[in-house]
Design an enzyme around this catalytic site. Structure first.
Site, PDB file in Angstrom:
ATOM      1  N   VAL A 163       1.103  -1.369  -0.013  1.00 32.92           N
ATOM      2  CA  VAL A 163       0.051   0.224  -0.002  1.00 32.92           C
ATOM      3  C   VAL A 163       0.723   1.288   0.060  1.00 32.92           C
ATOM      4  O   VAL A 163       0.518   2.256   0.771  1.00 32.92           O
ATOM      5  CB  VAL A 163      -1.067   0.039   1.119  1.00 32.92           C
ATOM      6  CG1 VAL A 163      -2.111   0.975   0.944  1.00 32.92           C
ATOM      7  CG2 VAL A 163      -1.543  -1.376   1.414  1.00 32.92           C
ATOM      8  N   ALA A 164       2.157   1.032  -0.603  1.00 28.47           N
ATOM      9  CA  ALA A 164       3.016   2.212  -0.966  1.00 28.47           C
ATOM     10  C   ALA A 164       3.221   2.588   0.551  1.00 28.47           C
ATOM     11  O   ALA A 164       3.710   1.908   1.329  1.00 28.47           O
ATOM     12  CB  ALA A 164       2.524   3.285  -1.599  1.00 28.47           C
ATOM     13  N   CYS A 165       3.375   3.949   0.670  1.00 29.84           N
ATOM     14  CA  CYS A 165       3.867   4.591   2.023  1.00 29.84           C
ATOM     15  C   CYS A 165       2.956   3.953   3.106  1.00 29.84           C
ATOM     16  O   CYS A 165       3.395   4.283   4.338  1.00 29.84           O
ATOM     17  CB  CYS A 165       3.878   6.212   1.845  1.00 29.84           C
ATOM     18  SG  CYS A 165       5.129   6.790   0.862  1.00 29.84           S
ATOM     19  N   SER A 166       1.809   3.748   3.027  1.00 30.12           N
ATOM     20  CA  SER A 166       1.056   3.013   4.207  1.00 30.12           C
ATOM     21  C   SER A 166       0.957   1.706   4.364  1.00 30.12           C
ATOM     22  O   SER A 166       0.422   1.104   5.190  1.00 30.12           O
ATOM     23  CB  SER A 166      -0.338   3.572   3.923  1.00 30.12           C
ATOM     24  OG  SER A 166      -0.411   4.974   4.208  1.00 30.12           O
ATOM     25  N   SER A 342       6.805   3.338   3.615  1.00 29.52           N
ATOM     26  CA  SER A 342       6.249   2.981   4.752  1.00 29.52           C
ATOM     27  C   SER A 342       7.099   2.765   6.194  1.00 29.52           C
ATOM     28  O   SER A 342       6.451   2.885   7.209  1.00 29.52           O
ATOM     29  CB  SER A 342       5.717   1.387   4.447  1.00 29.52           C
ATOM     30  OG  SER A 342       6.720   0.572   4.275  1.00 29.52           O
TER      31      SER A 342
END
Ligand code: CO8
Length: 381
Positions: A163-166, A342
């Site tokens: 979820v990319a950066c998350s 992340s």
């Protein structure tokens, strides 16, 4: 109420240990800008005629002062320094690994995972699940998480998620859900982020943004062996589709050979739009979450925020608290690490949680591509 939901609601979940792998090589803004400007000079000399004829714009130099002012970043750790700083290459040298060797992501994950396990006082064999949550995976399959599970000697099941950066906060909620539903007791979440592999070091707007690192978290159904356990009180996830942060690299690219070398096969973003759209959404999510838990912003001792841009963090913390936050309340690691996708908020937690006393509260929060926002309320116990 169904029985499963009664037991899930009453099941407590704890963050019992974290780990951090930091690559040995660091690049300062000055070093990065020097190599970028060499690339620009080479490019402009090679295309002097076309530039003079107005057929092509001349590329402009980057500046270390701009980078620090616009982002707060001063340096970044990288898995390979020479390749990134070579103006004729501008990409890390990462040699292919045979099927019998550990992958680079697995190697990074093992260091962080073993540190987190040691803090939690847990043997790898006691793990029931391994989640590898990161912005990109080194290969399609077998899953990185299954390789990490095998190398550690962990039991249960393992899977990758992006979820990319998350990825880390979303991974934490998957771990919490697995524990609450009874499918796992101890879960490892690892976040190996090799951001330099998908950063366009020839793009002046973004060449300075990212660094490499790996974090790990142990999520369990009971407190761990250390004195610094945190109860996971609540976690909240949100996604909203946006093209403002995008990377079109994927396995279908080879179906259109002409597109393979295009810049959109690396990280691209509309940084200003991201800033304007994401900051209010993050502040609103944290505020609503606190209010739904009957907590006041003043109850928060700490905000371990995603580390993309210092000005974003200052703004988000101010909106949530109603006043400027001190660096003790919203610690900063992006000056040294840059944006590590992340892993950023987990690094902030890893380095700045020991001083909280039992009962004190903090929020671990990520935001980025998707858009995606994850916020997790933690209580020191
Ligand atoms: N040096 C000197 N000047 C520059 C440079 C540079 N390197 N770059 C731009 N400028 C100039 C521009 O040309 C412009 O000049 P002018 O005003 O004359 O037109 C001026 O500086 C201002 O440019 P910007 O408007 O672009 O600058 P900003 O102040 O907006 O700062 C930032 C740029 C730092 C990118 C800022 O917009 C920002 O941080 N935005 C938020 C970004 C963000 O948080 N993104 C999250 C993405 S990360 C994520 O979700 C994970 C993705 C997966 C990982 C990917 C791994 C690679």
């Amino acid at each position: 109420m169904p029985e499963s939901s009664v037991s899930a609601d009453s099941k407590e979940v704890f963050l019992t240990g974290t780990g951090l792998y930091t690559p040995p090589n660091s690049i300062s803004n000055e070093e990065l800008v020097e190599s970028f400007n060499q690339f620009v000079d080479i490019h402009n000399a090679e295309h002097a005629e076309a530039i003079a004829a107005g057929e092509m714009p001349a590329l402009a130099h980057s500046s270390a002062e701009f980078i620090e002012k616009a982002s707060g970043i001063r340096s970044r750790y990288v898995v390979n320094k020479e390749g990134v700083l070579d103006p004729h290459r501008m990409a890390p040298h990462i040699s292919d690994r045979s099927n019998d060797e550990p992958s680079v992501m697995c190697e990074m994950a093992l260091v962080a995972a073993r540190q987190a396990l040691e803090t939690a006082g847990l043997q790898a064999s006691e793990l029931d699940a391994v989640i590898c949550a990161a912005s990109n995976m080194q290969r399609a399959y077998p899953a990185m998480a299954v390789e990490v599970q095998s190398a550690l000697g962990a039991g249960g099941y393992a899977f990758d998620m992006n979820v990319a950066c998350s990825s880390a906060t979303f991974g934490l909620q998957q771990a919490r859900d697995a524990i609450r539903s009874g499918s796992a007791k101890n879960v490892l979440v690892v976040n190996p982020e090799i951001c330099t592999g998908h950063l366009n070091f020839r793009d002046r707007d973004s060449h300075f943004i990212f660094g490499d690192v790996c974090t790990a978290m142990i999520i369990s159904d009971r407190p761990g062996a250390s004195q610094s356990n945190f109860k996971v009180l609540d976690s909240r996830l949100q996604t909203m589709f946006s093209n403002n942060i995008r990377n079109n690299f994927g396995f279908l690219n080879r179906g259109d050979e002409e597109g393979i070398g295009k810049a959109d096969k690396l990280f691209v973003q509309e940084g200003r739009k991201v800033f304007k759209e994401v900051c209010p959404a993050v502040a609103a999510q944290i505020s609503e979450q606190l209010s739904s838990l009957d907590m006041l912003p003043s109850d928060l001792k700490r905000m371990w925020l995603h580390q993309a841009n210092l000005n974003m963090n200052v703004l988000i913390a101010k909106r949530v608290l109603g006043r400027d936050a001190s660096t003790e309340e919203a610690p900063v690691i992006l000056d040294e690490y840059a944006n590590t996708s992340s892993a950023g908020s987990v690094i902030a937690f890893h380095k700045y949680h020991e001083d909280l006393v039992p009962g004190e509260l903090g929020v671990l929060c990520s935001f980025g591509a998707g858009y995606s926002i994850g916020s997790v309320v933690l209580e020191r116990c």
